[in-house]
Design an enzyme around this catalytic site. Sequence first.
Site, PDB file in Angstrom:
ATOM      1  N   LYS A 141       0.867  -1.184   0.000  1.00  0.00           N
ATOM      2  CA  LYS A 141       0.000   0.000   0.000  1.00  0.00           C
ATOM      3  C   LYS A 141       0.896   1.223   0.000  1.00  0.00           C
ATOM      4  O   LYS A 141       2.036   1.173   0.458  1.00  0.00           O
ATOM      5  CB  LYS A 141      -0.886   0.011   1.255  1.00  0.00           C
TER       6      LYS A 141
HETATM    7  P1  NAD Z   1     -13.337   7.667  -2.368  1.00  0.00           P
HETATM    8  O1  NAD Z   1     -12.349   8.708  -2.034  1.00  0.00           O
HETATM    9  O2  NAD Z   1     -13.822   7.542  -3.774  1.00  0.00           O
HETATM   10  O3  NAD Z   1     -14.636   7.807  -1.432  1.00  0.00           O
HETATM   11  C1  NAD Z   1     -14.609   7.878  -0.047  1.00  0.00           C
HETATM   12  C2  NAD Z   1     -15.927   8.481   0.388  1.00  0.00           C
HETATM   13  O4  NAD Z   1     -16.047   8.366   1.795  1.00  0.00           O
HETATM   14  C3  NAD Z   1     -16.087   9.965   0.050  1.00  0.00           C
HETATM   15  O5  NAD Z   1     -17.365  10.168  -0.512  1.00  0.00           O
HETATM   16  C4  NAD Z   1     -16.023  10.659   1.421  1.00  0.00           C
HETATM   17  O6  NAD Z   1     -16.844  11.808   1.467  1.00  0.00           O
HETATM   18  C5  NAD Z   1     -16.603   9.576   2.285  1.00  0.00           C
HETATM   19  N1  NAD Z   1     -16.267   9.704   3.706  1.00  0.00           N
HETATM   20  C6  NAD Z   1     -15.061   9.882   4.291  1.00  0.00           C
HETATM   21  N2  NAD Z   1     -15.211   9.951   5.636  1.00  0.00           N
HETATM   22  C7  NAD Z   1     -16.535   9.800   5.878  1.00  0.00           C
HETATM   23  C8  NAD Z   1     -17.327   9.796   7.056  1.00  0.00           C
HETATM   24  N3  NAD Z   1     -16.769   9.930   8.270  1.00  0.00           N
HETATM   25  N4  NAD Z   1     -18.659   9.619   6.930  1.00  0.00           N
HETATM   26  C9  NAD Z   1     -19.239   9.474   5.731  1.00  0.00           C
HETATM   27  N5  NAD Z   1     -18.549   9.468   4.575  1.00  0.00           N
HETATM   28  C10 NAD Z   1     -17.210   9.644   4.652  1.00  0.00           C
HETATM   29  O7  NAD Z   1     -12.677   6.294  -1.866  1.00  0.00           O
HETATM   30  P2  NAD Z   1     -13.075   4.819  -2.303  1.00  0.00           P
HETATM   31  O8  NAD Z   1     -12.132   4.391  -3.375  1.00  0.00           O
HETATM   32  O9  NAD Z   1     -14.530   4.732  -2.512  1.00  0.00           O
HETATM   33  O10 NAD Z   1     -12.645   4.003  -0.995  1.00  0.00           O
HETATM   34  C11 NAD Z   1     -13.515   3.856   0.127  1.00  0.00           C
HETATM   35  C12 NAD Z   1     -13.006   2.707   0.995  1.00  0.00           C
HETATM   36  O11 NAD Z   1     -12.961   1.498   0.218  1.00  0.00           O
HETATM   37  C13 NAD Z   1     -11.603   2.874   1.557  1.00  0.00           C
HETATM   38  O12 NAD Z   1     -11.542   2.264   2.826  1.00  0.00           O
HETATM   39  C14 NAD Z   1     -10.734   2.116   0.577  1.00  0.00           C
HETATM   40  O13 NAD Z   1      -9.511   1.692   1.151  1.00  0.00           O
HETATM   41  C15 NAD Z   1     -11.658   0.943   0.292  1.00  0.00           C
HETATM   42  N6  NAD Z   1     -11.359   0.241  -0.957  1.00  0.00           N
HETATM   43  C16 NAD Z   1     -11.348   0.907  -2.150  1.00  0.00           C
HETATM   44  C17 NAD Z   1     -11.111   0.196  -3.318  1.00  0.00           C
HETATM   45  C18 NAD Z   1     -11.154   0.858  -4.665  1.00  0.00           C
HETATM   46  O14 NAD Z   1     -11.094   0.127  -5.676  1.00  0.00           O
HETATM   47  N7  NAD Z   1     -11.293   2.158  -4.771  1.00  0.00           N
HETATM   48  C19 NAD Z   1     -10.851  -1.181  -3.267  1.00  0.00           C
HETATM   49  C20 NAD Z   1     -10.891  -1.835  -2.034  1.00  0.00           C
HETATM   50  C21 NAD Z   1     -11.151  -1.107  -0.880  1.00  0.00           C
END
Ligand code: NAD
Length: 425
Positions: free
Chosen positions: A117
């Site tokens: 990561k």
């Molecule tokens: P992103 O940046 O696209 O979205 C994150 C969202 O979470 C945003 O809309 C933000 O406003 C919201 N957020 C942050 N803190 C918050 C809170 N306290 N309450 C409500 N909403 C909140 O990120 P993403 O890619 O969607 O990733 C989200 C999660 O999924 C992370 O934990 C990431 O590690 C995990 N993840 C992502 C992927 C991927 O392919 N993008 C794959 C596996 C896991």
Amino acid sequence: MPIMTGEDNKKHYRLLNCNEASKHHFERAANKLKISRQIRSWLKIPFREITVHLPVIMDDGSLKIFEGYRVQHNNARGPHKGGIRYHPEVSIDHVRGLASWMTWKTALLNLPLGGAKGGVVCDAKNMSEGELERMTRKYTQAISADIGPYQDIPAPDVNTDENVMAWMMDEYSKLSGFNPAVVTGKPVELGGSPGRLDATGRGVAIIVEQWAGDCGCELSETTAVIQGFGNVGYFAAHHLNKLGCRVIAVSDTGAAALNEDGLDLDRLLRHKEETGSVSGCPGVTSMESEEIFDIECDFLIPAALENAITKDNVGKIKARAIFEAANGPTCPLVEPELTEKGITVVPDILTNSGGVVVSYFEWVQNLQQFTWSEEQVDTELYRKMKNAFRRVVDKSEQEHVSLRIAAYMLAIEKVASAARTRGAY
Ligand code: NAD
């Protein structure tokens, strides 16, 4: 770390960071597997940790130094693989934990990859596109000796997207020749895979569908509530809707939006893009962001950041099951309370693995210089996720452990066996 009971957890409650949370689960699964002390210490610590300092010229002409990291946890089963996060709260310990989760996730899904990561400490939401591009290019230069198609393959995570991946690929290719397989999650016209953008959310919906099928419940009679309306949250909502599940509430950092009859997701997305928040969208009741955990539903899907479910809100949750779309959203010390309440927790390393599965497909297509159809990607994703779900459920029943510990046991067994077989010489 000593094993604590549910009562001990309540007494000694504190938030664990990603690295502590990952080790907490690892120890429990390793105890069940009776893994030797030597192998445990090998699998617990990262192979390589890189810290870099990135001088970047900002739009106002000032020079700002950003701190960035890349942690490569384990490559016993294949090249390191894992996303890049841009966030003010990223730290090296944070990235260590996230990197280890990638090792367990790739092993659980039977992908020939390891775990890594990366992250840069920055307020990406308040940086211009030009500033983000210059910072990304500096970061790529700084870690370029340690990444590559057979070494370590970054991907998007929080606040990074296909544009960031395109800049990384371009910068790396300047140093080593055209090389799209160095990152995944790229735009399709630069060697990205059809189906990668929505893969994590689609995978979440597949896991919900499997779980509902096992419980004999009709998805058309269920409701879902989603914390976080970014890439994973939006696409999980979209695919659940397509399966007939009613998504009644979503939240972002500023607010939550509720409609008991089901949200109009595309309207909500447009509203968020125009105003920066889900709050005030016509046709929804706007609430405080944290109130998302008070809403009664079948499926609660945390899709934002780690430590979303804590002792402050665990008592309010009224869901049948929690599907961890984010990494580490449930504080491990409150998980026993959920179990006592009869709420199933489907763990992150299974629920959100759709992204790395399609990243693997993208890498394979890049190495072969051959493109799959979207239909092929979706079919293979479905098959892999369904099989992984079955393996986790079966292990949990055989070993009388939670789905999380079952998933860790399956993953650790694979990595330990590869590490042992390759040897430590
Ligand atoms: P992103 O940046 O696209 O979205 C994150 C969202 O979470 C945003 O809309 C933000 O406003 C919201 N957020 C942050 N803190 C918050 C809170 N306290 N309450 C409500 N909403 C909140 O990120 P993403 O890619 O969607 O990733 C989200 C999660 O999924 C992370 O934990 C990431 O590690 C995990 N993840 C992502 C992927 C991927 O392919 N993008 C794959 C596996 C896991």
